[in-house]
Design a protein around this motif. Structure first.
Motif, PDB file in Angstrom:
ATOM      1  N   ASP A 203     -35.726  -1.628  33.097  1.00 27.42           N
ATOM      2  CA  ASP A 203     -35.524  -0.971  34.129  1.00 27.42           C
ATOM      3  C   ASP A 203     -35.412   0.415  33.798  1.00 27.42           C
ATOM      4  O   ASP A 203     -34.639   0.960  32.979  1.00 27.42           O
ATOM      5  CB  ASP A 203     -33.722  -1.222  34.654  1.00 27.42           C
ATOM      6  CG  ASP A 203     -33.182  -0.276  35.566  1.00 27.42           C
ATOM      7  OD1 ASP A 203     -34.007   0.629  36.387  1.00 27.42           O
ATOM      8  OD2 ASP A 203     -32.086  -0.433  36.130  1.00 27.42           O
ATOM      9  N   GLU A 205     -34.680   3.329  35.318  1.00 28.64           N
ATOM     10  CA  GLU A 205     -33.460   3.982  35.547  1.00 28.64           C
ATOM     11  C   GLU A 205     -32.540   3.909  34.652  1.00 28.64           C
ATOM     12  O   GLU A 205     -31.760   4.670  34.295  1.00 28.64           O
ATOM     13  CB  GLU A 205     -32.801   3.843  37.004  1.00 28.64           C
ATOM     14  CG  GLU A 205     -33.853   4.205  38.063  1.00 28.64           C
ATOM     15  CD  GLU A 205     -33.237   4.095  39.307  1.00 28.64           C
ATOM     16  OE1 GLU A 205     -32.203   3.515  39.654  1.00 28.64           O
ATOM     17  OE2 GLU A 205     -34.061   4.304  40.561  1.00 28.64           O
ATOM     18  N   ALA A 206     -32.249   2.667  33.972  1.00 30.72           N
ATOM     19  CA  ALA A 206     -31.512   2.504  32.886  1.00 30.72           C
ATOM     20  C   ALA A 206     -31.785   3.434  31.615  1.00 30.72           C
ATOM     21  O   ALA A 206     -31.087   3.883  31.115  1.00 30.72           O
ATOM     22  CB  ALA A 206     -31.377   0.684  32.937  1.00 30.72           C
ATOM     23  N   TYR A 207     -32.958   3.542  31.346  1.00 30.72           N
ATOM     24  CA  TYR A 207     -33.639   4.166  30.336  1.00 30.72           C
ATOM     25  C   TYR A 207     -33.284   5.683  30.626  1.00 30.72           C
ATOM     26  O   TYR A 207     -32.728   6.367  29.773  1.00 30.72           O
ATOM     27  CB  TYR A 207     -35.003   4.198  30.391  1.00 30.72           C
ATOM     28  CG  TYR A 207     -35.917   4.901  29.200  1.00 30.72           C
ATOM     29  CD1 TYR A 207     -35.703   6.187  28.895  1.00 30.72           C
ATOM     30  CD2 TYR A 207     -36.726   4.043  28.482  1.00 30.72           C
ATOM     31  CE1 TYR A 207     -36.333   6.625  28.007  1.00 30.72           C
ATOM     32  CE2 TYR A 207     -37.490   4.637  27.379  1.00 30.72           C
ATOM     33  CZ  TYR A 207     -37.284   5.901  27.368  1.00 30.72           C
ATOM     34  OH  TYR A 207     -38.023   6.615  26.287  1.00 30.72           O
ATOM     35  N   ILE A 208     -33.269   6.126  31.713  1.00 28.62           N
ATOM     36  CA  ILE A 208     -32.863   7.410  32.247  1.00 28.62           C
ATOM     37  C   ILE A 208     -31.489   7.802  32.028  1.00 28.62           C
ATOM     38  O   ILE A 208     -31.066   8.716  31.514  1.00 28.62           O
ATOM     39  CB  ILE A 208     -33.596   8.112  33.405  1.00 28.62           C
ATOM     40  CG1 ILE A 208     -34.997   8.029  33.490  1.00 28.62           C
ATOM     41  CG2 ILE A 208     -32.861   9.265  33.899  1.00 28.62           C
ATOM     42  CD1 ILE A 208     -35.943   8.272  34.470  1.00 28.62           C
ATOM     43  N   ASP A 209     -30.765   6.771  32.519  1.00 33.56           N
ATOM     44  CA  ASP A 209     -29.132   7.022  32.339  1.00 33.56           C
ATOM     45  C   ASP A 209     -28.688   7.162  30.996  1.00 33.56           C
ATOM     46  O   ASP A 209     -27.802   7.605  30.607  1.00 33.56           O
ATOM     47  CB  ASP A 209     -28.770   5.520  32.815  1.00 33.56           C
ATOM     48  CG  ASP A 209     -28.587   5.605  34.345  1.00 33.56           C
ATOM     49  OD1 ASP A 209     -29.123   6.478  34.914  1.00 33.56           O
ATOM     50  OD2 ASP A 209     -28.391   4.353  34.822  1.00 33.56           O
ATOM     51  N   LYS A 210     -29.701   6.567  29.912  1.00 36.58           N
ATOM     52  CA  LYS A 210     -29.155   6.820  28.571  1.00 36.58           C
ATOM     53  C   LYS A 210     -29.482   8.154  27.751  1.00 36.58           C
ATOM     54  O   LYS A 210     -29.103   8.394  26.629  1.00 36.58           O
ATOM     55  CB  LYS A 210     -29.794   5.590  27.601  1.00 36.58           C
ATOM     56  CG  LYS A 210     -29.296   4.389  27.842  1.00 36.58           C
ATOM     57  CD  LYS A 210     -30.184   3.406  26.626  1.00 36.58           C
ATOM     58  CE  LYS A 210     -29.592   2.050  26.525  1.00 36.58           C
ATOM     59  NZ  LYS A 210     -30.250   1.287  25.698  1.00 36.58           N
ATOM     60  N   ILE A 213     -28.834  14.442  28.620  1.00 41.55           N
ATOM     61  CA  ILE A 213     -29.467  15.510  29.608  1.00 41.55           C
ATOM     62  C   ILE A 213     -29.419  16.907  28.882  1.00 41.55           C
ATOM     63  O   ILE A 213     -30.257  17.748  29.219  1.00 41.55           O
ATOM     64  CB  ILE A 213     -28.819  15.669  30.929  1.00 41.55           C
ATOM     65  CG1 ILE A 213     -27.336  15.857  30.757  1.00 41.55           C
ATOM     66  CG2 ILE A 213     -28.879  14.164  31.670  1.00 41.55           C
ATOM     67  CD1 ILE A 213     -26.539  16.167  32.129  1.00 41.55           C
ATOM     68  N   TYR A 250     -34.954  10.672  40.591  1.00 43.75           N
ATOM     69  CA  TYR A 250     -33.959  10.056  40.151  1.00 43.75           C
ATOM     70  C   TYR A 250     -33.538  10.826  38.543  1.00 43.75           C
ATOM     71  O   TYR A 250     -32.350  11.285  38.345  1.00 43.75           O
ATOM     72  CB  TYR A 250     -34.021   8.599  39.627  1.00 43.75           C
ATOM     73  CG  TYR A 250     -33.081   7.839  38.980  1.00 43.75           C
ATOM     74  CD1 TYR A 250     -31.851   7.543  39.898  1.00 43.75           C
ATOM     75  CD2 TYR A 250     -32.850   7.748  37.741  1.00 43.75           C
ATOM     76  CE1 TYR A 250     -30.957   6.802  39.343  1.00 43.75           C
ATOM     77  CE2 TYR A 250     -31.680   7.264  37.094  1.00 43.75           C
ATOM     78  CZ  TYR A 250     -30.767   6.591  37.939  1.00 43.75           C
ATOM     79  OH  TYR A 250     -29.447   6.020  37.346  1.00 43.75           O
ATOM     80  N   ALA A 251     -34.522  11.252  37.746  1.00 45.22           N
ATOM     81  CA  ALA A 251     -34.269  11.978  36.884  1.00 45.22           C
ATOM     82  C   ALA A 251     -33.890  13.417  37.024  1.00 45.22           C
ATOM     83  O   ALA A 251     -32.920  13.882  36.294  1.00 45.22           O
ATOM     84  CB  ALA A 251     -35.691  12.089  35.921  1.00 45.22           C
ATOM     85  N   ARG A 253     -32.157  14.537  39.564  1.00 41.45           N
ATOM     86  CA  ARG A 253     -30.656  14.438  39.935  1.00 41.45           C
ATOM     87  C   ARG A 253     -29.812  14.473  38.700  1.00 41.45           C
ATOM     88  O   ARG A 253     -28.604  14.666  38.903  1.00 41.45           O
ATOM     89  CB  ARG A 253     -30.476  13.263  40.767  1.00 41.45           C
ATOM     90  CG  ARG A 253     -30.976  13.560  42.242  1.00 41.45           C
ATOM     91  CD  ARG A 253     -30.744  12.672  43.350  1.00 41.45           C
ATOM     92  NE  ARG A 253     -31.267  12.678  44.563  1.00 41.45           N
ATOM     93  CZ  ARG A 253     -31.111  13.784  45.441  1.00 41.45           C
ATOM     94  NH1 ARG A 253     -30.241  14.559  45.191  1.00 41.45           N
ATOM     95  NH2 ARG A 253     -31.980  13.801  46.536  1.00 41.45           N
ATOM     96  N   LYS A 254     -30.329  13.845  37.616  1.00 41.72           N
ATOM     97  CA  LYS A 254     -29.462  13.669  36.494  1.00 41.72           C
ATOM     98  C   LYS A 254     -29.437  14.973  35.673  1.00 41.72           C
ATOM     99  O   LYS A 254     -28.356  15.130  35.430  1.00 41.72           O
ATOM    100  CB  LYS A 254     -30.002  12.445  35.625  1.00 41.72           C
ATOM    101  CG  LYS A 254     -30.018  11.287  36.183  1.00 41.72           C
ATOM    102  CD  LYS A 254     -28.593  10.491  36.336  1.00 41.72           C
ATOM    103  CE  LYS A 254     -28.176   9.914  34.817  1.00 41.72           C
ATOM    104  NZ  LYS A 254     -26.914   9.206  34.952  1.00 41.72           N
TER     105      LYS A 254
END
Lengths: 295, 245
Positions: A203, A205-210, A213, A250-251, A253-254
């Motif tokens: 996934d 998005e799960a990668y980016i969640d990690k 930032i 998505y990135a 926004r993070k």
């Protein structure tokens, strides 16, 4: 609880050290003439590969001089990839340092991968295994380069086409481990994450969640090739697909308003086509971050 | 071990044929063959662009064999993509000298000189006007070639080139293009003497004239003046400097 730094990024206080923000474009020979004639306002900054300019006169030197009249420049290396076992080439590092000083870059980026073995160069980006040994090797090289170049170093997560995780970390954890151990910045390539996610079934998005930032200083976005056998290859030779635009949003926004670069190195279309992609990137950027382009 | 893995990558990408042992060590045979193709195709492409005429004359198979054998030495030693054709050229030139047509090696030398000067370092800065009592400052983007065949004349004749010795100075012009400039032996010696010179124009002219057994009389001075005017106009001679700094 969120805070806002001077540059408006959410979640932490972080100072981007020069005026590089918004959407940039890779300064490539094939599009330079038209780009320099038109100097479109949608392009806020440019990125170069220093290997293409070091010790080189002629049209390349002229292109860089002309670009610098209007745009800040950041550098993105190709030949000092961090997965190197041989000693850092000090002569090259000195030359590179001179160029970075001249350009006043806020950071220099390079790839977290293998680019050479025993001073033989692949001229391509080959994957590191996601092992502790590779983490230690890469972190050491990043520190050596930071010392030699005297600028912050950002690593770029790369695409890969052969499985690397056997008996090791997963890719995101590998990248995070190197970032932490080297105290490095991150050039987050969302196309590479997407390509890897599709090639290896994770996934994105799960990668980016990690991703931490506060380490992200720049984002790359590009298109890629889907081969007949289904493998996705990071060619930088195709338009940016919608899925990559969505992952970019998505990135952003993070991580907030981090500068975004459109990479197009092969199969370069008319500038008009790239400017349409840059407009699309600005729309995403503004929507995701609240930042507006300069009028 | 990382070192073992890197060595296997090197062999898979650059050996004449990748070994099953190396492919097995890396873990995914088909995908590593994809890497082999990706790595090699980029290198082969830029060399084909730089040495397009040489490739056509040598023949695709022979040209590809030269690249394969060069890569099998371990892969490129240069980090600079633009220097790859020069590396291949230096490896392959001995075999091209023995290959038909007899002018193939001259053609390769001429083509690589054009490629080199196009991407040579920036011009030096002349601190003063050109003058006979000053050290000449030359465009660093030039090479003097002594060719046995006139391969600089294009297009290539259908019957090939007849033997005709030429001295050609290939230089980068004001529009950044590589241009051939035909020289006589004495003029070629002067250009070579002025490249990186630490002596004044007058000194080098006397030395070169002596080597060539040429008397410095009115006719010589007239020809020398015309040659220097041409070199200044072409951007080969950029000016002068007063000392050796």
């Amino acid at each position: 609880m969120e805070s806002r730094g001077d540059n408006g990024r959410r979640g932490f206080v972080f100072q981007v050290t020069n005026e590089i923000n918004g959407i940039g474009l890779g300064l490539r020979y094939d599009l330079a003439t038209e780009l320099l004639e038109r100097r479109p306002k949608g392009v806020s900054w440019v990125e170069i590969h220093p290997e293409n300019y070091l010790g080189r006169g002629g049209r390349y030197a002229e292109i860089l001089d002309l670009a610098r009249e209007d745009w800040p420049v950041v550098t993105h290396g190709l030949s000092t990839c961090f997965g190197a076992l041989e000693p850092l080439d000090e002569d090259y590092a000195n030359d590179l340092r001179g160029l970075l000083n001249d350009l006043e870059v806020p950071w220099h980026s390079e790839h977290l991968c293998i680019g050479a073995v025993n001073t033989h160069f692949f001229h391509d980006l080959l994957p590191l295994p996601f092992t502790d040994e590779a983490v230690a090797t890469s972190a050491q090289r990043i520190c050596e380069m930071r010392d030699a170049l005297d600028v912050p170093i950002a690593l770029e997560n790369v695409s890969y086409y052969a499985p690397q995780a056997a008996n090791g970390l997963d890719e995101a954890d590998f990248v995070l481990e190197v970032l932490e151990r080297a105290d490095a910045k991150l050039l987050l390539d969302v196309n590479n994450i997407y390509v890897n996610a599709r090639n290896f079934g994770f996934d994105p998005e799960a990668y980016i969640d990690k991703i931490p930032i506060d380490r992200v200083v720049q984002i790359h976005v590009a298109g890629h090739l889907v081969r007949d056998d289904g493998i996705r290859i990071d060619t930088h030779g195709e338009p940016v697909p919608n899925d990559v635009y969505r992952l970019l949003e998505y990135a952003l926004r993070k991580v907030g308003p981090v500068p975004v670069l459109l990479e197009r190195d092969n199969n370069v279309p008319a500038l008009e086509e790239l400017l349409a992609e840059i407009d699309q990137l600005w729309s995403i950027y503004e929507g995701a971050t609240g930042e507006k382009r300069a009028s | 071990m990382l070192a073992d893995r890197l060595r296997a990558m090197q062999h898979v990408c650059f050996d004449l044929e990748p070994s099953e042992a190396d492919l097995t060590a890396l873990g995914s045979r088909e995908r590593w063959l994809v890497y082999r193709d990706l790595v090699r195709s980029r290198l082969i492409n830029v060399i084909g662009v730089a040495l397009a005429r040489t490739k056509r004359v040598a023949g695709d198979q022979a040209f590809q064999r030269a690249i394969d054998e060069w890569l099998a030495t371990g892969g490129p030693k240069t980090r600079y993509f633009r220097h790859l054709p020069r590396e291949l050229f230096e490896f392959a030139l001995p075999s091209w000298r023995d290959q038909d047509p007899v002018w193939l090696s001259d053609l390769a030398r001429y083509e690589i000189a054009k490629w080199d000067v196009r991407y040579a370092p920036p011009n030096r800065v002349a601190t003063s006007e050109f003058a006979f009592d000053r050290i000449p400052v030359l465009n660093p983007a030039l090479q003097v070639l002594r060719l046995s065949y006139p391969v600089h004349r294009e297009p290539t004749p259908a019957s090939g080139y007849e033997e005709e010795p030429n001295i050609i100075c290939v230089y980068r012009d004001k529009h950044h293009n590589p241009i051939p400039w035909k020289l006589n032996p004495l003029a070629a010696s002067l250009v070579e003497a002025w490249t990186g010179a630490a002596k004044s124009v007058t000194e080098t002219v006397h030395e070169v004239a002596a080597v060539h057994g040429t008397e410095i009389g009115p006719a010589f001075v007239e020809k020398l003046s015309a040659m220097i005017a041409d070199a200044l106009e072409r951007g080969i001679v950029l000016g002068g400097r007063a000392d050796s700094q």
